[in-house]
Design a protein around this motif. Structure first.
Motif, mmCIF file in Angstrom:
data_model
loop_
_atom_site.group_PDB
_atom_site.id
_atom_site.type_symbol
_atom_site.label_atom_id
_atom_site.label_comp_id
_atom_site.label_asym_id
_atom_site.label_seq_id
_atom_site.Cartn_x
_atom_site.Cartn_y
_atom_site.Cartn_z
ATOM 1 N N VAL A 33 0.643 -1.193 0.039
ATOM 2 C CA VAL A 33 -0.083 0.087 0.042
ATOM 3 C C VAL A 33 0.945 1.378 -0.091
ATOM 4 O O VAL A 33 0.482 2.287 -0.132
ATOM 5 C CB VAL A 33 -0.943 -0.076 1.126
ATOM 6 N N LEU A 34 2.006 1.045 0.039
ATOM 7 C CA LEU A 34 3.041 2.383 0.242
ATOM 8 C C LEU A 34 3.386 2.713 -1.397
ATOM 9 O O LEU A 34 3.748 3.870 -1.449
ATOM 10 C CB LEU A 34 4.361 1.941 0.543
ATOM 11 N N TYR A 35 2.931 1.967 -2.163
ATOM 12 C CA TYR A 35 3.503 2.337 -3.565
ATOM 13 C C TYR A 35 2.145 3.552 -4.277
ATOM 14 O O TYR A 35 1.127 3.193 -3.868
ATOM 15 C CB TYR A 35 3.340 1.149 -4.552
ATOM 16 N N VAL A 36 2.785 4.391 -4.933
ATOM 17 C CA VAL A 36 1.760 5.311 -5.397
ATOM 18 C C VAL A 36 1.184 4.567 -6.855
ATOM 19 O O VAL A 36 -0.060 4.551 -6.898
ATOM 20 C CB VAL A 36 2.458 6.597 -5.952
ATOM 21 N N HIS A 37 2.101 4.146 -7.463
ATOM 22 C CA HIS A 37 1.627 3.202 -8.657
ATOM 23 C C HIS A 37 1.924 1.599 -8.353
ATOM 24 O O HIS A 37 3.027 1.444 -8.183
ATOM 25 C CB HIS A 37 2.377 3.603 -10.036
ATOM 26 N N ARG A 38 0.866 0.850 -8.139
ATOM 27 C CA ARG A 38 1.065 -0.365 -7.583
ATOM 28 C C ARG A 38 1.426 -1.406 -8.476
ATOM 29 O O ARG A 38 1.123 -0.928 -9.680
ATOM 30 C CB ARG A 38 -0.339 -1.085 -6.910
ATOM 31 N N PRO A 39 2.288 -2.232 -8.426
ATOM 32 C CA PRO A 39 2.779 -3.233 -9.306
ATOM 33 C C PRO A 39 1.862 -3.696 -10.024
ATOM 34 O O PRO A 39 0.667 -4.487 -9.322
ATOM 35 C CB PRO A 39 3.782 -4.140 -8.681
ATOM 36 N N ALA A 40 1.810 -3.800 -11.479
ATOM 37 C CA ALA A 40 0.951 -4.485 -12.090
ATOM 38 C C ALA A 40 1.095 -6.072 -12.459
ATOM 39 O O ALA A 40 0.176 -6.553 -13.058
ATOM 40 C CB ALA A 40 0.564 -3.785 -13.455
ATOM 41 N N GLY A 41 2.042 -6.452 -11.931
ATOM 42 C CA GLY A 41 2.513 -8.113 -12.064
ATOM 43 C C GLY A 41 2.754 -8.185 -13.395
ATOM 44 O O GLY A 41 3.389 -7.328 -14.288
ATOM 45 N N ARG A 42 2.732 -9.459 -14.016
ATOM 46 C CA ARG A 42 3.049 -9.977 -15.075
ATOM 47 C C ARG A 42 2.181 -9.167 -16.542
ATOM 48 O O ARG A 42 2.850 -8.952 -17.503
ATOM 49 C CB ARG A 42 2.864 -11.454 -15.491
ATOM 50 N N GLU A 43 1.180 -8.684 -16.142
ATOM 51 C CA GLU A 43 0.327 -8.007 -17.237
ATOM 52 C C GLU A 43 1.034 -6.858 -17.814
ATOM 53 O O GLU A 43 0.979 -6.557 -18.886
ATOM 54 C CB GLU A 43 -1.103 -7.686 -16.836
ATOM 55 N N SER A 44 1.888 -6.166 -16.971
ATOM 56 C CA SER A 44 2.513 -5.065 -17.092
ATOM 57 C C SER A 44 4.069 -5.358 -17.962
ATOM 58 O O SER A 44 4.303 -4.288 -18.515
ATOM 59 C CB SER A 44 2.925 -3.968 -16.203
ATOM 60 N N ARG A 45 4.106 -6.407 -18.013
ATOM 61 C CA ARG A 45 5.541 -6.920 -18.655
ATOM 62 C C ARG A 45 5.302 -7.571 -20.096
ATOM 63 O O ARG A 45 4.479 -8.146 -20.093
ATOM 64 C CB ARG A 45 6.316 -7.703 -17.879
ATOM 65 N N LYS A 46 6.294 -7.604 -20.806
ATOM 66 C CA LYS A 46 6.401 -8.542 -21.981
ATOM 67 C C LYS A 46 7.307 -9.488 -21.889
ATOM 68 O O LYS A 46 8.348 -9.453 -22.471
ATOM 69 C CB LYS A 46 6.408 -7.575 -23.225
ATOM 70 N N LEU A 47 7.261 -10.560 -21.148
ATOM 71 C CA LEU A 47 7.944 -11.844 -20.768
ATOM 72 C C LEU A 47 7.347 -12.890 -21.379
ATOM 73 O O LEU A 47 6.234 -12.993 -21.098
ATOM 74 C CB LEU A 47 8.533 -11.900 -19.365
ATOM 75 N N ASP A 48 8.238 -13.770 -21.959
ATOM 76 C CA ASP A 48 7.727 -15.108 -22.390
ATOM 77 C C ASP A 48 7.693 -15.975 -21.039
ATOM 78 O O ASP A 48 8.187 -15.660 -20.082
ATOM 79 C CB ASP A 48 8.570 -15.570 -23.571
ATOM 80 N N ASP A 49 6.834 -17.092 -21.068
ATOM 81 C CA ASP A 49 7.071 -17.976 -19.848
ATOM 82 C C ASP A 49 8.482 -18.505 -19.434
ATOM 83 O O ASP A 49 8.613 -18.500 -18.030
ATOM 84 C CB ASP A 49 6.349 -19.224 -20.273
ATOM 85 N N ALA A 50 9.229 -18.731 -20.099
ATOM 86 C CA ALA A 50 10.568 -19.414 -19.712
ATOM 87 C C ALA A 50 11.282 -17.968 -18.925
ATOM 88 O O ALA A 50 11.915 -18.333 -17.904
ATOM 89 C CB ALA A 50 11.400 -19.670 -20.763
ATOM 90 N N THR A 51 11.140 -16.672 -19.544
ATOM 91 C CA THR A 51 11.889 -15.831 -18.892
ATOM 92 C C THR A 51 11.201 -15.347 -17.601
ATOM 93 O O THR A 51 11.916 -15.203 -16.562
ATOM 94 C CB THR A 51 12.017 -14.407 -19.755
ATOM 95 N N GLU A 52 9.907 -15.495 -17.304
ATOM 96 C CA GLU A 52 9.165 -15.334 -16.295
ATOM 97 C C GLU A 52 9.366 -15.997 -15.089
ATOM 98 O O GLU A 52 9.805 -15.987 -14.149
ATOM 99 C CB GLU A 52 7.932 -15.328 -16.408
ATOM 100 N N SER A 53 9.581 -17.434 -15.611
ATOM 101 C CA SER A 53 10.093 -18.371 -14.679
ATOM 102 C C SER A 53 11.644 -18.238 -14.279
ATOM 103 O O SER A 53 11.811 -18.351 -12.899
ATOM 104 C CB SER A 53 9.925 -19.762 -15.109
ATOM 105 N N PHE A 54 12.412 -17.682 -15.213
ATOM 106 C CA PHE A 54 13.828 -17.572 -14.609
ATOM 107 C C PHE A 54 13.917 -16.361 -13.806
ATOM 108 O O PHE A 54 14.376 -16.423 -12.737
ATOM 109 C CB PHE A 54 14.692 -17.277 -15.650
ATOM 110 N N VAL A 55 12.986 -15.332 -13.899
ATOM 111 C CA VAL A 55 12.834 -14.252 -13.095
ATOM 112 C C VAL A 55 12.526 -14.519 -11.686
ATOM 113 O O VAL A 55 13.011 -14.158 -10.495
ATOM 114 C CB VAL A 55 12.200 -13.083 -13.548
ATOM 115 N N ASP A 56 11.462 -15.427 -11.585
ATOM 116 C CA ASP A 56 10.788 -15.717 -10.428
ATOM 117 C C ASP A 56 11.879 -16.718 -9.518
ATOM 118 O O ASP A 56 12.008 -16.536 -8.311
ATOM 119 C CB ASP A 56 9.520 -16.818 -10.611
ATOM 120 N N GLU A 57 12.538 -17.398 -10.119
ATOM 121 C CA GLU A 57 13.451 -18.605 -9.546
ATOM 122 C C GLU A 57 14.575 -17.787 -9.159
ATOM 123 O O GLU A 57 15.417 -18.084 -7.921
ATOM 124 C CB GLU A 57 14.041 -19.645 -10.600
#
Length: 63
Positions: A33-57
């Protein structure tokens, strides 16, 4: 022009209205709740599934 005597004189004046101090925090703050603009999650990024998994890991602090 900075005049420290004027600043100190202001602090010595009578308080005409006093502000109520904020309530003491209880527990941990919800950092999302401290963010002025809350993170939009994956919807705001253009990452494929493999890259998203790598980032999460490899995200710091992930556990």
């Amino acid at each position: 022009m900075f005049n420290p005597n004027l600043q100190l004189n202001d602090h010595a004046r009578e308080v005409r209205y006093a502000m109520t101090p904020p309530a003491q925090p209880t527990g941990h703050a919800n950092v999302k709740v401290l963010y002025v603009h809350r993170p939009a999650g994956r919807e705001s990024r253009k990452l494929d599934d493999a890259t998203e998994s790598f980032v999460d890991e490899t995200r710091m602090g992930a556990g």
